[in-house]
Design a protein around this motif. Sequence first.
Motif, PDB file in Angstrom:
ATOM      1  N   HIS A   1      38.007  42.578  31.855  1.00  0.00           N
ATOM      2  CA  HIS A   1      38.671  41.279  31.899  1.00  0.00           C
ATOM      3  C   HIS A   1      39.994  41.419  31.159  1.00  0.00           C
ATOM      4  CE1 HIS A   1      34.792  39.582  33.021  1.00  0.00           C
ATOM      5  NE2 HIS A   1      35.446  38.501  33.354  1.00  0.00           N
TER       6      HIS A   1
ATOM      7  N   CYS B   1      39.698  36.348  37.639  1.00  0.00           N
ATOM      8  CA  CYS B   1      38.595  37.312  37.761  1.00  0.00           C
ATOM      9  C   CYS B   1      37.956  37.282  39.150  1.00  0.00           C
ATOM     10  CB  CYS B   1      37.538  37.044  36.690  1.00  0.00           C
ATOM     11  SG  CYS B   1      38.185  37.130  35.004  1.00  0.00           S
TER      12      CYS B   1
ATOM     13  N   ALA C   1      38.074  40.220  41.843  1.00  0.00           N
ATOM     14  CA  ALA C   1      36.832  40.787  42.387  1.00  0.00           C
ATOM     15  C   ALA C   1      36.842  40.754  43.903  1.00  0.00           C
ATOM     16  CB  ALA C   1      35.625  40.028  41.841  1.00  0.00           C
TER      17      ALA C   1
ATOM     18  N   GLU D   1      30.375  39.447  41.125  1.00  0.00           N
ATOM     19  CA  GLU D   1      31.096  38.525  40.236  1.00  0.00           C
ATOM     20  C   GLU D   1      30.538  37.116  40.354  1.00  0.00           C
ATOM     21  OE1 GLU D   1      33.651  37.916  37.191  1.00  0.00           O
ATOM     22  OE2 GLU D   1      33.477  39.842  38.211  1.00  0.00           O
TER      23      GLU D   1
ATOM     24  N   SER E   1      27.824  43.534  34.206  1.00  0.00           N
ATOM     25  CA  SER E   1      29.250  43.400  33.908  1.00  0.00           C
ATOM     26  C   SER E   1      29.886  44.777  33.790  1.00  0.00           C
ATOM     27  CB  SER E   1      29.459  42.639  32.595  1.00  0.00           C
ATOM     28  OG  SER E   1      29.025  41.331  32.708  1.00  0.00           O
TER      29      SER E   1
END
Length: 151
Positions: free
Chosen positions: A49, A112, A116, A125, A45
């Motif tokens: 976010h 997200c 990505a 992702e 990660s």
Amino acid sequence: MTISKPVSDLTSDASNLEKIAAASDHSHPHDPHNHEDHEPASASSHHTHVHNEDSQRRIVNRLSRVEGHIRGIKAMVQRSENCPDVLIQIAAVRGALDRIARMILDEHLTQCIVRAAAEGNIEEELEELKTALDRFLPRDKPPGKKLDQPK
């Protein structure tokens, strides 16, 4: 054992969870959601976010209601209330958590994953999402396996 509420009230409580959720939304400023402030879910990660503030507020409010509901279930157990009534309330919490998870998944897919893809790291992702879903979704039990029995 004493029942503090009739079963019809308990099931009505479970079905009214959504109404309660909508009625108790409140608004006040929140800091932007940023996963870099704490331990990431996985070593891969790397992205930040940043989510819609209103969406984040709704999710946090729903989680707070679930937290209160769980405290209520704990109190029911401590008062030795009727087991089926406790199970009904546990089912209501499960349903509420499932709805929250769907909200989070929807936001992840629409924000997200899209971000990505635009940044060119969609594979990373998607791998993170697959790992999370493997933990989130129930695992199949081997055939014939029974519930754990007290020893």
